[in-house]
Design a protein around this motif. Structure first.
Motif, PDB file in Angstrom:
ATOM      1  N   MET A 199       0.934  -1.266  -0.001  1.00  0.00           N
ATOM      2  CA  MET A 199       0.040  -0.114   0.006  1.00  0.00           C
ATOM      3  C   MET A 199       0.783   1.360  -0.116  1.00  0.00           C
ATOM      4  O   MET A 199       0.509   2.080  -0.619  1.00  0.00           O
ATOM      5  CB  MET A 199      -0.861  -0.266   1.194  1.00  0.00           C
TER       6      MET A 199
ATOM      7  N   GLY B 222      -8.641   7.904  -1.199  1.00  0.00           N
ATOM      8  CA  GLY B 222      -7.223   7.665  -0.647  1.00  0.00           C
ATOM      9  C   GLY B 222      -6.309   8.501  -1.902  1.00  0.00           C
ATOM     10  O   GLY B 222      -5.500   9.450  -1.583  1.00  0.00           O
ATOM     11  N   THR B 223      -6.612   8.249  -3.088  1.00  0.00           N
ATOM     12  CA  THR B 223      -5.851   8.620  -4.153  1.00  0.00           C
ATOM     13  C   THR B 223      -6.209  10.058  -4.245  1.00  0.00           C
ATOM     14  O   THR B 223      -5.276  10.995  -4.533  1.00  0.00           O
ATOM     15  CB  THR B 223      -5.996   7.776  -5.408  1.00  0.00           C
TER      16      THR B 223
ATOM     17  N   GLU C 114     -15.853   8.437  -7.518  1.00  0.00           N
ATOM     18  CA  GLU C 114     -16.086   8.075  -5.895  1.00  0.00           C
ATOM     19  C   GLU C 114     -17.498   8.060  -5.680  1.00  0.00           C
ATOM     20  O   GLU C 114     -17.998   7.102  -5.023  1.00  0.00           O
ATOM     21  CB  GLU C 114     -15.342   8.952  -5.013  1.00  0.00           C
TER      22      GLU C 114
ATOM     23  N   ASP D   2     -10.907   3.506  -1.633  1.00  0.00           N
ATOM     24  CA  ASP D   2      -9.540   3.397  -2.322  1.00  0.00           C
ATOM     25  C   ASP D   2      -9.223   4.622  -3.332  1.00  0.00           C
ATOM     26  O   ASP D   2      -8.258   5.313  -3.151  1.00  0.00           O
ATOM     27  CB  ASP D   2      -9.373   2.272  -3.361  1.00  0.00           C
ATOM     28  N   ILE D   3     -10.250   5.038  -3.847  1.00  0.00           N
ATOM     29  CA  ILE D   3     -10.254   6.216  -4.851  1.00  0.00           C
ATOM     30  C   ILE D   3     -10.195   7.636  -3.965  1.00  0.00           C
ATOM     31  O   ILE D   3      -9.375   8.369  -4.084  1.00  0.00           O
ATOM     32  CB  ILE D   3     -11.616   6.512  -5.746  1.00  0.00           C
TER      33      ILE D   3
ATOM     34  N   ARG E 266       2.108   2.010  -3.351  1.00  0.00           N
ATOM     35  CA  ARG E 266       1.129   2.705  -4.218  1.00  0.00           C
ATOM     36  C   ARG E 266       0.998   4.108  -3.959  1.00  0.00           C
ATOM     37  O   ARG E 266       0.780   4.967  -4.719  1.00  0.00           O
ATOM     38  CB  ARG E 266      -0.060   1.850  -4.061  1.00  0.00           C
ATOM     39  N   LYS E 267       0.997   4.483  -2.470  1.00  0.00           N
ATOM     40  CA  LYS E 267       0.635   5.913  -2.230  1.00  0.00           C
ATOM     41  C   LYS E 267       2.076   6.684  -2.530  1.00  0.00           C
ATOM     42  O   LYS E 267       1.633   7.794  -3.402  1.00  0.00           O
ATOM     43  CB  LYS E 267       0.821   5.954  -0.793  1.00  0.00           C
TER      44      LYS E 267
ATOM     45  N   GLU F 145     -15.907   0.124  -0.727  1.00  0.00           N
ATOM     46  CA  GLU F 145     -14.578  -0.463  -0.562  1.00  0.00           C
ATOM     47  C   GLU F 145     -13.546   0.182  -1.728  1.00  0.00           C
ATOM     48  O   GLU F 145     -12.665   0.980  -1.401  1.00  0.00           O
ATOM     49  CB  GLU F 145     -14.345  -1.994  -0.687  1.00  0.00           C
ATOM     50  N   ALA F 146     -14.227   0.183  -2.956  1.00  0.00           N
ATOM     51  CA  ALA F 146     -13.558   0.779  -3.944  1.00  0.00           C
ATOM     52  C   ALA F 146     -13.562   2.473  -4.063  1.00  0.00           C
ATOM     53  O   ALA F 146     -12.768   3.194  -4.521  1.00  0.00           O
ATOM     54  CB  ALA F 146     -14.361   0.463  -5.296  1.00  0.00           C
TER      55      ALA F 146
END
Length: 62
Positions: free
Chosen positions: A1, A48-49, A31, A45-46, A4-5, A41-42
């Motif tokens: 993770m 966070g990006t 989002e 994730d978005i 990725r960040k 969940e998806a």
């Protein structure tokens, strides 16, 4: 993770302010689509990006 960040952060650093704003708006729309569809969940994730991109843009404007 963490890798990725870091990759997202590196990509954000390479973007112009306009590119960041466009990417943030696009991610925000996606989002919401995912949240409405029940895929939290998806969407998370978005989020966070999107946060990394927002942080990059905010850092430039200080």
């Amino acid at each position: 993770m963490e890798d990725r960040k870091r990759a997202v952060g590196d990509a954000a650093d390479a973007m112009t302010d306009d590119e960041l704003e466009t990417a943030i708006a696009t991610l925000h729309a996606r989002e919401w689509e995912l949240l409405v569809a029940g895929d939290s969940e998806a969407a998370f994730d978005i989020m966070g990006t999107k946060f990394v991109l927002l942080s990059t843009l905010e850092g430039r404007r200080r």
